[in-house]
Design a protein around this motif. Structure first.
Motif, PDB file in Angstrom:
ATOM      1  N   LEU A 133       0.845  -1.201   0.000  1.00  0.00           N
ATOM      2  CA  LEU A 133       0.000   0.000   0.000  1.00  0.00           C
ATOM      3  C   LEU A 133       0.872   1.239   0.000  1.00  0.00           C
ATOM      4  CD1 LEU A 133      -2.643   1.701   0.581  1.00  0.00           C
ATOM      5  CD2 LEU A 133      -2.255   1.215   3.003  1.00  0.00           C
ATOM      6  N   THR A 134       0.582   2.160  -0.912  1.00  0.00           N
ATOM      7  CA  THR A 134       1.215   3.471  -0.868  1.00  0.00           C
ATOM      8  C   THR A 134       0.122   4.521  -1.024  1.00  0.00           C
ATOM      9  OG1 THR A 134       1.643   3.269  -3.244  1.00  0.00           O
ATOM     10  CG2 THR A 134       3.490   2.810  -1.789  1.00  0.00           C
ATOM     11  N   ALA A 135       0.296   5.653  -0.372  1.00  0.00           N
ATOM     12  CA  ALA A 135      -0.676   6.744  -0.499  1.00  0.00           C
ATOM     13  C   ALA A 135       0.099   8.036  -0.656  1.00  0.00           C
ATOM     14  CB  ALA A 135      -1.573   6.798   0.725  1.00  0.00           C
ATOM     15  N   GLU A 136      -0.234   8.758  -1.716  1.00  0.00           N
ATOM     16  CA  GLU A 136       0.484   9.997  -1.996  1.00  0.00           C
ATOM     17  C   GLU A 136      -0.501  11.003  -2.527  1.00  0.00           C
ATOM     18  OE1 GLU A 136       4.748   8.611  -3.443  1.00  0.00           O
ATOM     19  OE2 GLU A 136       3.912  10.244  -4.674  1.00  0.00           O
ATOM     20  N   GLY A 137      -0.439  12.213  -1.983  1.00  0.00           N
ATOM     21  CA  GLY A 137      -1.360  13.249  -2.446  1.00  0.00           C
ATOM     22  C   GLY A 137      -2.790  12.790  -2.274  1.00  0.00           C
ATOM     23  N   LYS A 138      -3.497  12.695  -3.381  1.00  0.00           N
ATOM     24  CA  LYS A 138      -4.934  12.362  -3.295  1.00  0.00           C
ATOM     25  C   LYS A 138      -5.221  10.951  -3.818  1.00  0.00           C
ATOM     26  CE  LYS A 138      -6.865  15.368  -1.150  1.00  0.00           C
ATOM     27  NZ  LYS A 138      -7.469  14.668  -0.063  1.00  0.00           N
ATOM     28  N   THR A 139      -4.181  10.112  -3.901  1.00  0.00           N
ATOM     29  CA  THR A 139      -4.361   8.780  -4.480  1.00  0.00           C
ATOM     30  C   THR A 139      -3.725   7.702  -3.597  1.00  0.00           C
ATOM     31  OG1 THR A 139      -3.694   9.967  -6.464  1.00  0.00           O
ATOM     32  CG2 THR A 139      -4.302   7.680  -6.752  1.00  0.00           C
ATOM     33  N   ALA A 140      -4.349   6.544  -3.593  1.00  0.00           N
ATOM     34  CA  ALA A 140      -3.727   5.379  -2.952  1.00  0.00           C
ATOM     35  C   ALA A 140      -3.563   4.297  -4.008  1.00  0.00           C
ATOM     36  CB  ALA A 140      -4.599   4.869  -1.811  1.00  0.00           C
ATOM     37  N   GLN A 141      -2.490   3.553  -3.883  1.00  0.00           N
ATOM     38  CA  GLN A 141      -2.253   2.457  -4.811  1.00  0.00           C
ATOM     39  C   GLN A 141      -1.911   1.198  -4.016  1.00  0.00           C
ATOM     40  OE1 GLN A 141       1.173   1.696  -7.728  1.00  0.00           O
ATOM     41  NE2 GLN A 141      -0.137   3.101  -8.872  1.00  0.00           N
ATOM     42  N   ILE A 142      -2.422   0.067  -4.487  1.00  0.00           N
ATOM     43  CA  ILE A 142      -2.094  -1.194  -3.809  1.00  0.00           C
ATOM     44  C   ILE A 142      -1.642  -2.252  -4.823  1.00  0.00           C
ATOM     45  CG2 ILE A 142      -3.786  -0.833  -1.961  1.00  0.00           C
ATOM     46  CD1 ILE A 142      -5.413  -3.169  -3.434  1.00  0.00           C
ATOM     47  N   HIS A 143      -0.982  -3.274  -4.308  1.00  0.00           N
ATOM     48  CA  HIS A 143      -0.835  -4.522  -5.034  1.00  0.00           C
ATOM     49  C   HIS A 143      -1.910  -5.441  -4.468  1.00  0.00           C
ATOM     50  CE1 HIS A 143       3.618  -4.016  -6.418  1.00  0.00           C
ATOM     51  NE2 HIS A 143       2.831  -3.036  -6.818  1.00  0.00           N
TER      52      HIS A 143
END
Ligand SMILES: Cc1cc2nc3c(=O)[nH]c(=O)nc-3n(C[C@H](O)[C@H](O)[C@H](O)COP(=O)(O)OP(=O)(O)OC[C@H]3O[C@@H](n4cnc5c(N)ncnc54)[C@H](O)[C@@H]3O)c2cc1C
Ligand SMILES: Nc1ncnc2c1ncn2[C@@H]1O[C@H](COP(=O)(O)O)[C@@H](O)[C@H]1O
Lengths: 258, 321
Positions: free
Chosen positions: A147-157
């Motif tokens: 999990l990564t979260a940056e600015g206004k977005t989160a991304q996952i595997h």
């Protein structure tokens, strides 16, 4: 980044579970209660996000008075504050009731991320987080092993049967994490001391405006019976005296697979 | 007869095996109907019909390619309102769980997860779920309509039936793609070579008793000789020796091969719940007290490092290699 981590207290999963035939519920008496080990990964994931991006982790649990211990454990890991929803009317709640409670708590604040375990270790339904996302109209990033979260977005595997998908969603979002996402930290002595002074807000069904909408008045299912399953019988157990491989090969030949 | 619906998850137009398993069961419970969504879903109609779907609701909107749960919930909730099925079955897959859970929240409908069987009861349903590693069975009655049930893969055997093709009903629903949604950017496969675990006739599975990740090589060699798939216990996956896609058990895959060979696996109930449906179980463990021996048809007390290579040799020589 404001993060809400949802945690559940459960009977120690390493102790053999028992069900009371009368009440058809899990026997809780005499069993150690622990913070669900799956949810420790959710707490860890939340802490890593705020360590990177700033902000705070709020820990939420719905459960009987003792569930406060689970909240304190998460606070000793580094959570900033706690919310404990407890109400006699919530005893025996199903997933939908639990989700309505979490949804009502979250609706009253502005969290960027709501992090949950993929499934509780005792119930293993894995339904609550997606229900919360639906009730709040939020995207769900489920089965995250990164999990990564940056600015206004989160991304996952997102773990799949075949491998993983890279999935992205705008914040705020609900995330569920798998056990593989991180190593949950142990609370430090200092963390344990500090946790005792952290604020834990207690909320009731009435406080959340959920009387009759969650818990006893709103159950969607009822346990009818609990019965032992048919057990598989043991076959032959032999000691390997150099002939183990041959015996297995004979068995495979008998089963007509070689 | 009330309609029993199956959410027909497809991959590149092929229904997931659990879908055909559920249809086989659903056709004994009511008029079986399927909902198939996503580009290419029409390719699944034939197979769905063969497995008992009398009608297939179809929507091939592009939105399903990268966003699953929300558009599926839009379509399903609209269809349910219109046709009032009494039961909707979902496979207990990642996507199945997300869709069923969201749908339950949207409709306020009962959701029961982990089902391994279900039956009609007093005009409603009785759903069976295993607890404590499948040693106990809980029967639950959902209150309200429709009952949403997440079914564990391999709970039923898929069987085609004779008879007519499914009737196709195109569903037109406008999917709002402007609301916040999770989107798949990329799909990565980590699939091992050889047959898929869910479909393999033989599974060769390794536990922490193998000692080190590189020792899985001896299992790979044996698997190649047997045409088997390789599986693993959670201890092995947690240790990072194998990816999650290998994991068998409560939090991994459920498998039902003709033969399951367990090497260096203790046999904790969270593991056995995922494999005790195998026709034949063979276990090798150096501990005579290992719980796996309680369910094995043939147990060999011994060292996997000795027995596995010898077994590979033995099979080679029997094949005349
Ligand atoms: C909520 C929950 C969910 C879980 N889900 C799963 C799941 O989905 N799948 C799963 O597998 N587990 C699951 N587990 C974990 C499960 O309880 C066990 O911890 C796990 O299955 C143990 O894996 P293992 O048998 O490989 O390792 P161990 O328990 O460490 O056993 C290793 C075995 O290898 C034997 N051995 C050692 N050396 C040798 C040798 N040289 N030759 C032969 N034998 C040897 C030992 O005698 C021992 O029996 C779950 C646990 C929980 C709490
Ligand atoms: N009573 C609860 N209080 C707070 N969070 C919960 C509760 N029950 C479930 N959750 C969250 O939802 C996740 C999935 O649980 P479940 O859907 O019950 O399997 C858990 O890992 C928690 O993060």
């Amino acid at each position: 980044m404001n993060v809400l981590v949802c945690v559940k207290q459960i009977p120690d999963p390493n102790a053999p579970g028992k069900i009371d035939p009368q009440s058809k519920r899990l026997v809780r008496e005499g069993v150690d209660l622990v913070l669900d080990p799956g949810d420790e990964h959710a707490v860890e994931a939340g802490l890593q996000i705020v360590e990177q991006a700033g902000g705070e982790v709020t820990v939420l649990s719905m459960g009987p008075p003792k569930a406060l211990d689970a909240i304190r454990k998460a606070l000793s890991m580094g959570g900033a504050r706690g919310i404990h929803v407890q109400d006699p009317g919530l005893e025996n709640s199903d997933a939908l009731s639990t989700a309505r409670v979490i949804g009502a708590v979250a609706a009253g604040a502005s969290y960027d991320l709501i992090i949950c375990g993929t499934e509780s270790t005792d119930g293993s339904t894995g339904a609550v987080p997606a229900m919360v996302a639906e009730l709040l109209g939020l995207p769900l990033l489920s089965f995250a092993r990164k999990l990564t979260a940056e600015g206004k977005t989160a991304q996952i595997h997102r773990q799949t049967d075949e491998g993983y998908d890279i999935v992205e969603a705008p914040l705020p979002a609900v995330v569920t994490v798998t056990g593989g996402i991180n190593e949950a930290r142990y609370p430090s002595l200092r963390g344990i001391m500090q946790s005792k002074n952290k604020e834990v807000k207690a909320l009731s069904l009435k406080d959340l405006g959920l009387e009759g909408k969650a818990g006893k008045g709103a159950l969607t299912q009822e346990v009818l019976t609990i019965a032992p399953a048919e057990a598989r019988k043991a076959g032959e157990v032999v000691e390997d005296k150099g002939d183990g491989a041959r015996r297995i090969a004979d068995f495979l030949a008998g089963a007509k697979v070689i | 007869m009330a309609a029993a619906w199956v959410f027909a998850e497809t991959v590149d137009g092929t229904p997931r095996p659990v879908v055909l398993e559920m249809l086989t069961r659903a056709r004994g419970l009511g008029q079986a109907e399927a909902v198939a969504l996503g580009p290419g879903a029409s390719k699944a109609v034939e197979s769905l019909g063969r497995h008992g779907a009398e009608r297939v609701y179809l929507n091939e909107d592009d939105a399903f390619r990268d966003v699953l749960a929300q558009p599926a919930v839009d379509v399903l909730s609209g269809l349910i309102e219109k046709h009032q099925p009494s039961l909707v079955l979902f496979g207990m897959t990642n996507d199945g769980r997300d869709v069923a859970s969201r749908l339950s929240a949207r409709l306020g409908a009962p959701l029961i997860a982990n089902a391994t069987d279900l039956a009609q009861k007093d005009g409603g349903w009785a759903v069976v779920t295993p607890v404590f590693g499948g040693t106990m069975l809980v029967t639950t009655v959902p209150k309200g309509q429709p009952a949403l049930v997440l079914v564990r893969p391999k709970a039923f055997a898929a069987e085609a039936k004779g008879g007519g093709a499914a009737q196709v009903e195109q569903v037109s629903v406008t999917i709002d793609t402007n609301r916040p949604m999770a989107r798949v950017l990329k799909r990565e496969r980590e699939q091992a070579s050889g047959p898929r675990l869910e479909e393999a006739t033989i599974i060769v599975s390794g536990g922490r008793g193998l000692g080190a990740p590189e020792n899985f090589k001896i299992l790979d060699e044996l698997a190649a000789e047997l045409g088997a798939a390789v599986g693993a216990s959670r201890a092995v996956v947690d240790a990072g020796w194998k990816p999650y896609s290998f994991q068998i058990g409560q939090t991994g895959k459920t498998v039902k091969p003709a033969v399951y060979l367990a090497f260096g696996i203790s046999g904790a109930m969270q593991h056995t719940v995922g494999m005790k449906g195998a026709k034949t179980i063979i276990a090798v463990n150096k501990d005579p007290e290992a719980p796996i021996f309680k369910i094995a048809d043939l147990g060999v007390v011994g060292d996997v490092h000795k027995i596995v290579p010898m077994l590979t040799q033995e099979i080679r020589s029997r094949k005349g290699k």
